[in-house]
Design a protein around this motif. Structure first.
Motif, PDB file in Angstrom:
ATOM      1  N   UNK A  62      -0.920  -0.379   4.107  1.00 54.21           N
ATOM      2  CA  UNK A  62      -1.291  -1.787   4.038  1.00 54.21           C
ATOM      3  C   UNK A  62      -0.283  -2.672   4.755  1.00 54.21           C
ATOM      4  N   UNK A  63       0.962  -2.181   4.876  1.00 55.03           N
ATOM      5  CA  UNK A  63       2.017  -2.981   5.504  1.00 55.03           C
ATOM      6  C   UNK A  63       2.193  -2.648   6.976  1.00 55.03           C
ATOM      7  N   UNK A  64       2.129  -1.354   7.303  1.00 53.67           N
ATOM      8  CA  UNK A  64       2.366  -0.912   8.676  1.00 53.67           C
ATOM      9  C   UNK A  64       1.102  -0.254   9.218  1.00 53.67           C
ATOM     10  N   UNK A  65       1.128   0.041  10.518  1.00 53.83           N
ATOM     11  CA  UNK A  65      -0.003   0.731  11.132  1.00 53.83           C
ATOM     12  C   UNK A  65      -0.007   2.198  10.721  1.00 53.83           C
ATOM     13  N   UNK A  66      -1.169   2.832  10.810  1.00 51.16           N
ATOM     14  CA  UNK A  66      -1.276   4.238  10.436  1.00 51.16           C
ATOM     15  C   UNK A  66      -0.398   5.119  11.313  1.00 51.16           C
ATOM     16  N   UNK A  67      -0.307   4.805  12.608  1.00 55.25           N
ATOM     17  CA  UNK A  67       0.530   5.590  13.514  1.00 55.25           C
ATOM     18  C   UNK A  67       1.992   5.507  13.093  1.00 55.25           C
ATOM     19  N   UNK A 161     -17.229  -9.014  -1.265  1.00 54.95           N
ATOM     20  CA  UNK A 161     -15.969  -8.313  -1.525  1.00 54.95           C
ATOM     21  C   UNK A 161     -15.192  -8.119  -0.231  1.00 54.95           C
ATOM     22  N   UNK A 162     -15.899  -7.747   0.851  1.00 56.70           N
ATOM     23  CA  UNK A 162     -15.238  -7.530   2.127  1.00 56.70           C
ATOM     24  C   UNK A 162     -14.630  -8.792   2.712  1.00 56.70           C
ATOM     25  N   UNK A 163     -15.157  -9.949   2.322  1.00 58.33           N
ATOM     26  CA  UNK A 163     -14.580 -11.203   2.809  1.00 58.33           C
ATOM     27  C   UNK A 163     -13.248 -11.515   2.148  1.00 58.33           C
ATOM     28  N   UNK A 164     -12.977 -10.862   1.005  1.00 53.79           N
ATOM     29  CA  UNK A 164     -11.740 -11.129   0.263  1.00 53.79           C
ATOM     30  C   UNK A 164     -10.737  -9.993   0.419  1.00 53.79           C
ATOM     31  N   UNK A 165     -11.227  -8.747   0.373  1.00 50.73           N
ATOM     32  CA  UNK A 165     -10.340  -7.581   0.417  1.00 50.73           C
ATOM     33  C   UNK A 165     -10.642  -6.767   1.670  1.00 50.73           C
ATOM     34  N   UNK A 166      -9.583  -6.148   2.216  1.00 47.88           N
ATOM     35  CA  UNK A 166      -9.796  -5.186   3.293  1.00 47.88           C
ATOM     36  C   UNK A 166      -9.903  -3.781   2.722  1.00 47.88           C
ATOM     37  N   UNK A 167     -10.105  -2.799   3.589  1.00 42.81           N
ATOM     38  CA  UNK A 167     -10.333  -1.437   3.122  1.00 42.81           C
ATOM     39  C   UNK A 167      -9.157  -0.843   2.372  1.00 42.81           C
ATOM     40  N   UNK A 169      -6.793  -2.424   0.721  1.00 46.73           N
ATOM     41  CA  UNK A 169      -6.671  -3.069  -0.590  1.00 46.73           C
ATOM     42  C   UNK A 169      -7.666  -2.489  -1.581  1.00 46.73           C
ATOM     43  N   UNK A 170      -8.890  -2.245  -1.114  1.00 48.72           N
ATOM     44  CA  UNK A 170      -9.895  -1.635  -1.990  1.00 48.72           C
ATOM     45  C   UNK A 170      -9.486  -0.228  -2.404  1.00 48.72           C
ATOM     46  N   UNK A 171      -8.881   0.532  -1.484  1.00 50.60           N
ATOM     47  CA  UNK A 171      -8.404   1.870  -1.830  1.00 50.60           C
ATOM     48  C   UNK A 171      -7.291   1.814  -2.871  1.00 50.60           C
ATOM     49  N   UNK A 172      -6.393   0.829  -2.732  1.00 49.65           N
ATOM     50  CA  UNK A 172      -5.321   0.674  -3.716  1.00 49.65           C
ATOM     51  C   UNK A 172      -5.902   0.334  -5.093  1.00 49.65           C
ATOM     52  N   UNK A 173      -6.855  -0.596  -5.118  1.00 53.29           N
ATOM     53  CA  UNK A 173      -7.496  -0.945  -6.388  1.00 53.29           C
ATOM     54  C   UNK A 173      -8.247   0.237  -6.976  1.00 53.29           C
ATOM     55  N   UNK A 174      -8.917   1.018  -6.112  1.00 53.55           N
ATOM     56  CA  UNK A 174      -9.655   2.187  -6.590  1.00 53.55           C
ATOM     57  C   UNK A 174      -8.710   3.219  -7.191  1.00 53.55           C
ATOM     58  N   UNK A 175      -7.558   3.416  -6.567  1.00 55.97           N
ATOM     59  CA  UNK A 175      -6.597   4.384  -7.124  1.00 55.97           C
ATOM     60  C   UNK A 175      -6.036   3.908  -8.457  1.00 55.97           C
ATOM     61  N   UNK A 176      -5.713   2.617  -8.544  1.00 60.28           N
ATOM     62  CA  UNK A 176      -5.218   2.085  -9.817  1.00 60.28           C
ATOM     63  C   UNK A 176      -6.247   2.261 -10.921  1.00 60.28           C
ATOM     64  N   UNK A 177      -7.515   2.003 -10.600  1.00 59.41           N
ATOM     65  CA  UNK A 177      -8.569   2.184 -11.608  1.00 59.41           C
ATOM     66  C   UNK A 177      -8.769   3.653 -11.947  1.00 59.41           C
ATOM     67  N   UNK A 178      -8.666   4.525 -10.924  1.00 62.71           N
ATOM     68  CA  UNK A 178      -8.891   5.955 -11.159  1.00 62.71           C
ATOM     69  C   UNK A 178      -7.838   6.554 -12.081  1.00 62.71           C
ATOM     70  N   UNK A 179      -6.619   6.022 -12.036  1.00 58.98           N
ATOM     71  CA  UNK A 179      -5.547   6.584 -12.856  1.00 58.98           C
ATOM     72  C   UNK A 179      -5.335   5.817 -14.167  1.00 58.98           C
ATOM     73  N   UNK A 180      -6.068   4.725 -14.375  1.00 59.39           N
ATOM     74  CA  UNK A 180      -5.922   3.972 -15.624  1.00 59.39           C
ATOM     75  C   UNK A 180      -7.178   4.006 -16.499  1.00 59.39           C
TER      76      UNK A 180
END
Length: 223
Positions: A62-67, A161-167, A169-180
């Motif tokens: 989310x902070x840096x590029x994938x490369x 949702x896409x207008x507020x969050x990028x992909x 961010x959604x993955x981070x939220x999904x992981x937090x929900x998956x582990x909680x």
């Protein structure tokens, strides 16, 4: 009263049997059991390590590029392995020992993918792809108008949702929900099932009313 497992498909088979199976996941495969144990925090250290590492990776993306993230991870790994390799070589030269390569055991591992294994995995992937394509074909070509309308509503919600969050961010939220959510559901299973059952019945009644009032939406009853 209907079977809770039929009403709530997200409930695992171990919980619907009425007999808790701590640390296990019924008759599922080993991979499913491993994921189940991770999400339900059966081994706190292992789950914490996986959760922390994956969350750190997503935050880095989310902070840096994938490369940049991949390059830094590779450099960090190489720094550790090269340092250990040089250290062992120096120790071996000074002490005149015969310790050998520090990663010899890992270098000798057989990582070859046999044609049979590859074909089995390819067959499984092809089966899932065919099912997914058939399912998408049914939705987009409106085989069932209600299901296609549901998809349209979901896609409309996703545009908001896409207008507020990028992909990422959604993955981070999904992981937090998956582990909680899984441990919370396990702790408050009765209360959650009760309210989910109420919501499902109300939704089912609403869909039935819409199908009854609008022409062409009512499904044909099997003869």
């Amino acid at each position: 009263m209907a079977d809770p497992a039929a009403q709530f498909p997200f409930v695992s088979s171990s919980s619907s049997s009425g007999q808790p199976q701590p640390g296990g996941c019924g008759g599922a495969g080993s991979a499913s059991c491993a994921v189940h144990d991770l999400l339900f925090w059966r081994d706190v250290k292992k789950t914490g390590l996986v959760f922390g590492a994956s969350l750190l990776l997503l935050l880095s993306l989310a902070t840096f590029s994938a490369v940049s993230v991949v390059a830094h991870l590779a450099l960090a790994l190489l720094s550790v392995t090269i340092s250990l390799r040089v250290y062992k070589a120096v120790v071996q030269a000074v002490q005149k020992s015969e310790e050998g390569h520090p990663f010899r055991a890992y270098l000798e591992l057989d990582l070859t993918l046999s044609p049979e294994t590859f074909q089995a995995h390819a067959t499984t992937v092809a089966l899932h792809l065919n099912r997914a394509l058939r399912f998408l074909l049914r939705l987009f070509l409106v085989e069932d108008l209600v299901d296609s309308l549901k998809l349209a509503v979901v896609m409309w919600l996703l545009t908001s949702v896409g207008a507020v969050f990028n992909g990422i961010t959604l993955l981070i939220l999904a992981e937090l929900l998956a582990f909680t959510l899984p441990p919370l559901y396990e702790k408050y299973k009765v209360q959650i099932d009760h309210y989910v059952g109420i919501a499902r019945r109300q939704t089912k009644d609403l869909v039935a009313k819409i199908q009854a009032k609008l022409p062409g939406l009512a499904k044909k009853k099997p003869e």
